[in-house]
Design a protein around this motif. Structure first.
Motif, PDB file in Angstrom:
ATOM      1  N   GLY A 248    -103.746 -15.229  21.380  1.00 52.44           N
ATOM      2  CA  GLY A 248    -102.924 -16.206  20.236  1.00 52.44           C
ATOM      3  C   GLY A 248    -102.166 -15.082  19.258  1.00 52.44           C
ATOM      4  N   TRP A 249    -103.106 -14.154  18.543  1.00 52.08           N
ATOM      5  CA  TRP A 249    -102.682 -13.265  17.699  1.00 52.08           C
ATOM      6  C   TRP A 249    -101.559 -12.330  18.562  1.00 52.08           C
ATOM      7  CZ3 TRP A 249    -102.317 -13.778  12.602  1.00 52.08           C
ATOM      8  CH2 TRP A 249    -103.349 -14.507  12.015  1.00 52.08           C
ATOM      9  N   ALA A 250    -101.678 -11.892  19.360  1.00 50.10           N
ATOM     10  CA  ALA A 250    -100.863 -10.963  20.011  1.00 50.10           C
ATOM     11  C   ALA A 250     -99.522 -11.664  20.390  1.00 50.10           C
ATOM     12  CB  ALA A 250    -101.600 -10.478  21.662  1.00 50.10           C
ATOM     13  N   LEU A 251     -99.532 -12.864  20.883  1.00 46.34           N
ATOM     14  CA  LEU A 251     -98.440 -13.473  20.717  1.00 46.34           C
ATOM     15  C   LEU A 251     -97.499 -13.619  19.478  1.00 46.34           C
ATOM     16  CD1 LEU A 251     -96.148 -15.171  22.672  1.00 46.34           C
ATOM     17  CD2 LEU A 251     -97.515 -17.202  22.052  1.00 46.34           C
ATOM     18  N   PHE A 252     -98.262 -13.969  18.367  1.00 47.26           N
ATOM     19  CA  PHE A 252     -97.651 -13.814  17.046  1.00 47.26           C
ATOM     20  C   PHE A 252     -97.065 -12.591  16.738  1.00 47.26           C
ATOM     21  CE2 PHE A 252     -98.475 -12.439  12.803  1.00 47.26           C
ATOM     22  CZ  PHE A 252     -97.486 -13.316  11.861  1.00 47.26           C
ATOM     23  N   TYR A 253     -97.772 -11.221  17.166  1.00 44.92           N
ATOM     24  CA  TYR A 253     -97.199 -10.143  16.588  1.00 44.92           C
ATOM     25  C   TYR A 253     -95.739  -9.725  17.756  1.00 44.92           C
ATOM     26  CZ  TYR A 253    -100.626  -8.995  13.386  1.00 44.92           C
ATOM     27  OH  TYR A 253    -101.488  -8.818  12.252  1.00 44.92           O
ATOM     28  N   ALA A 254     -96.169 -10.340  19.032  1.00 43.17           N
ATOM     29  CA  ALA A 254     -94.969 -10.022  19.952  1.00 43.17           C
ATOM     30  C   ALA A 254     -93.754 -10.779  19.472  1.00 43.17           C
ATOM     31  CB  ALA A 254     -95.255 -10.622  21.106  1.00 43.17           C
ATOM     32  N   GLY A 255     -94.062 -12.074  18.895  1.00 46.39           N
ATOM     33  CA  GLY A 255     -92.904 -12.595  18.104  1.00 46.39           C
ATOM     34  C   GLY A 255     -92.246 -12.250  17.159  1.00 46.39           C
ATOM     35  N   ILE A 256     -93.124 -11.650  16.228  1.00 44.01           N
ATOM     36  CA  ILE A 256     -92.452 -10.772  15.207  1.00 44.01           C
ATOM     37  C   ILE A 256     -91.676  -9.589  15.372  1.00 44.01           C
ATOM     38  CG2 ILE A 256     -93.184  -9.344  13.118  1.00 44.01           C
ATOM     39  CD1 ILE A 256     -93.669 -12.300  12.517  1.00 44.01           C
ATOM     40  N   ALA A 257     -92.303  -9.045  16.427  1.00 43.83           N
ATOM     41  CA  ALA A 257     -91.416  -7.930  17.014  1.00 43.83           C
ATOM     42  C   ALA A 257     -89.911  -8.157  17.750  1.00 43.83           C
ATOM     43  CB  ALA A 257     -92.060  -6.904  18.072  1.00 43.83           C
ATOM     44  N   ALA A 258     -89.941  -9.453  18.164  1.00 44.38           N
ATOM     45  CA  ALA A 258     -88.911  -9.984  19.077  1.00 44.38           C
ATOM     46  C   ALA A 258     -87.828 -10.562  17.888  1.00 44.38           C
ATOM     47  CB  ALA A 258     -89.338 -11.182  19.780  1.00 44.38           C
ATOM     48  N   VAL A 259     -88.301 -10.961  16.476  1.00 45.56           N
ATOM     49  CA  VAL A 259     -87.507 -11.415  15.662  1.00 45.56           C
ATOM     50  C   VAL A 259     -86.633 -10.223  15.164  1.00 45.56           C
ATOM     51  CG1 VAL A 259     -87.656 -11.864  13.168  1.00 45.56           C
ATOM     52  CG2 VAL A 259     -89.123 -13.024  14.623  1.00 45.56           C
ATOM     53  N   ALA A 260     -87.255  -8.986  15.188  1.00 45.60           N
ATOM     54  CA  ALA A 260     -86.758  -7.810  14.884  1.00 45.60           C
ATOM     55  C   ALA A 260     -85.227  -7.474  15.668  1.00 45.60           C
ATOM     56  CB  ALA A 260     -87.276  -6.430  14.818  1.00 45.60           C
ATOM     57  N   PHE A 261     -85.385  -7.781  17.013  1.00 45.86           N
ATOM     58  CA  PHE A 261     -84.443  -7.343  17.924  1.00 45.86           C
ATOM     59  C   PHE A 261     -83.364  -8.767  17.788  1.00 45.86           C
ATOM     60  CE2 PHE A 261     -87.721  -5.005  19.929  1.00 45.86           C
ATOM     61  CZ  PHE A 261     -87.059  -3.747  20.064  1.00 45.86           C
ATOM     62  N   GLY A 262     -83.756  -9.920  17.875  1.00 43.76           N
ATOM     63  CA  GLY A 262     -83.185 -11.104  17.803  1.00 43.76           C
ATOM     64  C   GLY A 262     -82.231 -11.392  16.631  1.00 43.76           C
ATOM     65  N   SER A 263     -82.847 -10.912  15.405  1.00 45.28           N
ATOM     66  CA  SER A 263     -82.266 -11.246  14.262  1.00 45.28           C
ATOM     67  C   SER A 263     -81.272 -10.022  14.187  1.00 45.28           C
ATOM     68  CB  SER A 263     -83.057 -11.099  13.069  1.00 45.28           C
ATOM     69  OG  SER A 263     -82.387 -11.552  11.979  1.00 45.28           O
ATOM     70  N   ALA A 264     -81.396  -8.744  14.597  1.00 46.18           N
ATOM     71  CA  ALA A 264     -80.589  -7.852  14.266  1.00 46.18           C
ATOM     72  C   ALA A 264     -79.135  -7.861  15.197  1.00 46.18           C
ATOM     73  CB  ALA A 264     -81.258  -6.411  14.606  1.00 46.18           C
ATOM     74  N   TYR A 265     -79.587  -8.665  16.404  1.00 41.45           N
ATOM     75  CA  TYR A 265     -78.376  -9.026  17.443  1.00 41.45           C
ATOM     76  C   TYR A 265     -77.495  -9.746  16.772  1.00 41.45           C
ATOM     77  CZ  TYR A 265     -76.169 -10.963  21.817  1.00 41.45           C
ATOM     78  OH  TYR A 265     -75.332 -11.191  22.461  1.00 41.45           O
ATOM     79  N   TYR A 266     -77.998 -11.014  16.033  1.00 38.26           N
ATOM     80  CA  TYR A 266     -77.418 -11.976  15.562  1.00 38.26           C
ATOM     81  C   TYR A 266     -76.750 -11.596  14.421  1.00 38.26           C
ATOM     82  CZ  TYR A 266     -76.632 -15.660  12.316  1.00 38.26           C
ATOM     83  OH  TYR A 266     -75.757 -16.659  11.262  1.00 38.26           O
ATOM     84  N   HIS A 267     -76.968 -10.752  13.471  1.00 35.58           N
ATOM     85  CA  HIS A 267     -76.619 -10.197  12.203  1.00 35.58           C
ATOM     86  C   HIS A 267     -75.371  -9.341  12.469  1.00 35.58           C
ATOM     87  CE1 HIS A 267     -79.814 -12.144  10.138  1.00 35.58           C
ATOM     88  NE2 HIS A 267     -79.010 -12.356   9.150  1.00 35.58           N
ATOM     89  N   LEU A 268     -75.330  -8.719  13.533  1.00 32.87           N
ATOM     90  CA  LEU A 268     -74.390  -7.644  14.106  1.00 32.87           C
ATOM     91  C   LEU A 268     -73.065  -8.400  14.130  1.00 32.87           C
ATOM     92  CD1 LEU A 268     -76.100  -5.166  16.312  1.00 32.87           C
ATOM     93  CD2 LEU A 268     -74.893  -4.631  14.242  1.00 32.87           C
ATOM     94  N   LYS A 269     -73.209  -9.961  14.696  1.00 39.20           N
ATOM     95  CA  LYS A 269     -72.053 -10.476  14.808  1.00 39.20           C
ATOM     96  C   LYS A 269     -72.455 -12.204  14.760  1.00 39.20           C
ATOM     97  CE  LYS A 269     -68.229 -11.490  18.084  1.00 39.20           C
ATOM     98  NZ  LYS A 269     -67.624 -11.316  19.676  1.00 39.20           N
ATOM     99  N   PRO A 270     -72.727 -12.630  13.610  1.00 40.97           N
ATOM    100  CA  PRO A 270     -73.200 -13.722  13.544  1.00 40.97           C
ATOM    101  C   PRO A 270     -72.056 -14.875  14.106  1.00 40.97           C
ATOM    102  CG  PRO A 270     -73.054 -12.717  11.330  1.00 40.97           C
ATOM    103  CD  PRO A 270     -72.469 -11.889  12.154  1.00 40.97           C
ATOM    104  N   ASP A 271     -72.651 -15.577  14.895  1.00 39.91           N
ATOM    105  CA  ASP A 271     -71.891 -16.775  15.701  1.00 39.91           C
ATOM    106  C   ASP A 271     -73.018 -17.892  16.074  1.00 39.91           C
ATOM    107  OD1 ASP A 271     -72.582 -15.751  17.936  1.00 39.91           O
ATOM    108  OD2 ASP A 271     -70.823 -14.872  18.175  1.00 39.91           O
ATOM    109  N   ASP A 272     -72.429 -19.235  16.674  1.00 41.98           N
ATOM    110  CA  ASP A 272     -73.018 -20.058  17.004  1.00 41.98           C
ATOM    111  C   ASP A 272     -73.817 -19.630  18.469  1.00 41.98           C
ATOM    112  OD1 ASP A 272     -72.309 -21.586  14.942  1.00 41.98           O
ATOM    113  OD2 ASP A 272     -71.008 -22.753  16.182  1.00 41.98           O
ATOM    114  N   ASP A 273     -73.426 -18.648  19.189  1.00 36.00           N
ATOM    115  CA  ASP A 273     -74.053 -18.357  20.209  1.00 36.00           C
ATOM    116  C   ASP A 273     -75.247 -17.261  20.149  1.00 36.00           C
ATOM    117  OD1 ASP A 273     -72.392 -19.458  21.934  1.00 36.00           O
ATOM    118  OD2 ASP A 273     -70.857 -18.029  22.098  1.00 36.00           O
ATOM    119  N   ARG A 274     -75.134 -16.624  19.132  1.00 31.17           N
ATOM    120  CA  ARG A 274     -76.153 -15.696  18.661  1.00 31.17           C
ATOM    121  C   ARG A 274     -77.232 -16.243  17.944  1.00 31.17           C
ATOM    122  NH1 ARG A 274     -74.136  -9.427  18.518  1.00 31.17           N
ATOM    123  NH2 ARG A 274     -72.586  -9.631  20.053  1.00 31.17           N
ATOM    124  N   VAL A 275     -76.988 -17.234  17.426  1.00 29.58           N
ATOM    125  CA  VAL A 275     -78.124 -17.801  16.253  1.00 29.58           C
ATOM    126  C   VAL A 275     -79.310 -18.097  16.903  1.00 29.58           C
ATOM    127  CG1 VAL A 275     -77.146 -20.162  16.324  1.00 29.58           C
ATOM    128  CG2 VAL A 275     -78.358 -19.171  14.279  1.00 29.58           C
TER     129      VAL A 275
END
Length: 268
Positions: free
Chosen positions: A92-119
């Motif tokens: 459970g905690w491993a999935l939490f930290y994996a999700g936190i790391a994924a937030v870094a990639f997903g959010s950076a990808y979105y903020h490089l070009k914010p739009d409906d497809d990337r959100v």
């Protein structure tokens, strides 16, 4: 004796909790208007470009999530840094930290070009991290079986909420899902005694998360107030990164207070 009393409380209140959660969700869906995703959603206060990186500060302030996520994920399987009692808690905690790391990639990808497809790449990892976080809280407060069952259910709800948002252009479910830690964790803290010490860190994390949401809402006001140095949205990123940091400190220093009956039954 303590775990026996807690187990009896859990059996009585468990159905009330889920019933109340369903009624609250139903009330929100009926009483609140549809929240569509418009182009205005992607217009942040600080959209400056430095060194050729679009929306630079909104991108680089996500970096702490990657550091904390990777370190926490590794420490989950070390066995000596975190006080985690059972294998189910580890995953459970491993999935939490994996999700936190994924937030870094997903959010950076979105903020490089914010739009409906990337959100969705910005939102979905956050919801998965929240699902595993709330599951870990339930494991500690109620028992491992219900905590892991809720993990499966909440991750499924996260995907369904994202699909609902894209299909009907309505982000109410996603927004409600992200408010769960602020509302449910303080409430359940009063209902169920903790299995571990240092349980106040749950409240600290919920409070910091709530502050981060206020910073996001006051994005432009904060940007103007500090003379256009850093926006509220960038501060939200930094403040939100404090949540996994606080929980990491909790995992490192907490100790077991007592074992529950359900924990004994779930021991492999």
């Amino acid at each position: 004796m303590v775990w026996m009393v807690n187990q009896q409380i859990a059996r009585v209140k468990r159905s009330h909790i889920w019933g109340g959660a369903f009624l609250c969700l139903l009330f929100l869906m009926l009483a609140t208007p549809k929240i569509p995703l418009s182009s205005h959603h992607h217009l942040f206060a600080d959209m400056r470009n430095f060194f050729g990186v679009p929306n630079t500060l909104n991108v680089i302030t996500i970096f702490p999530f990657l550091i904390v996520g990777v370190i926490g994920f590794v420490l989950c399987f070390q066995g000596s840094f975190f006080n985690i009692s059972f294998q189910g808690e580890i995953w459970g905690w491993a999935l939490f930290y994996a999700g936190i790391a994924a937030v870094a990639f997903g959010s950076a990808y979105y903020h490089l070009k914010p739009d409906d497809d990337r959100v969705m790449w910005d939102t979905l990892p956050t919801m998965i991290a929240f699902s595993s976080l709330f599951s870990g809280f339930l494991v500690e407060r109620v028992g491992m079986r219900i905590g892991l069952s809720c993990l499966i259910a909440l991750v499924s709800v996260a995907f369904l909420s994202m699909d609902y948002a894209r299909t009907f252009n309505d982000f109410r479910l996603c927004m409600t899902f992200q408010l769960i830690p602020c509302i449910a964790i303080p409430g359940l803290t009063l209902l169920f005694p903790p299995k571990y010490t240092h349980s106040k860190y749950w409240l600290y994390a919920a409070g910091v998360h709530l502050v981060a949401k206020f910073e996001a809402v006051a994005d432009r006001k904060i940007y103007r107030a500090n003379h256009y140095i850093i926006s509220g949205h960038s501060l939200e990123h930094l403040c939100s990164a404090m949540v996994p940091i606080l929980l990491t400190v909790m995992l490192m220093y907490r100790n077991t207070k007592f074992q529950r009956l359900g924990d004994y039954r779930d021991r492999p």
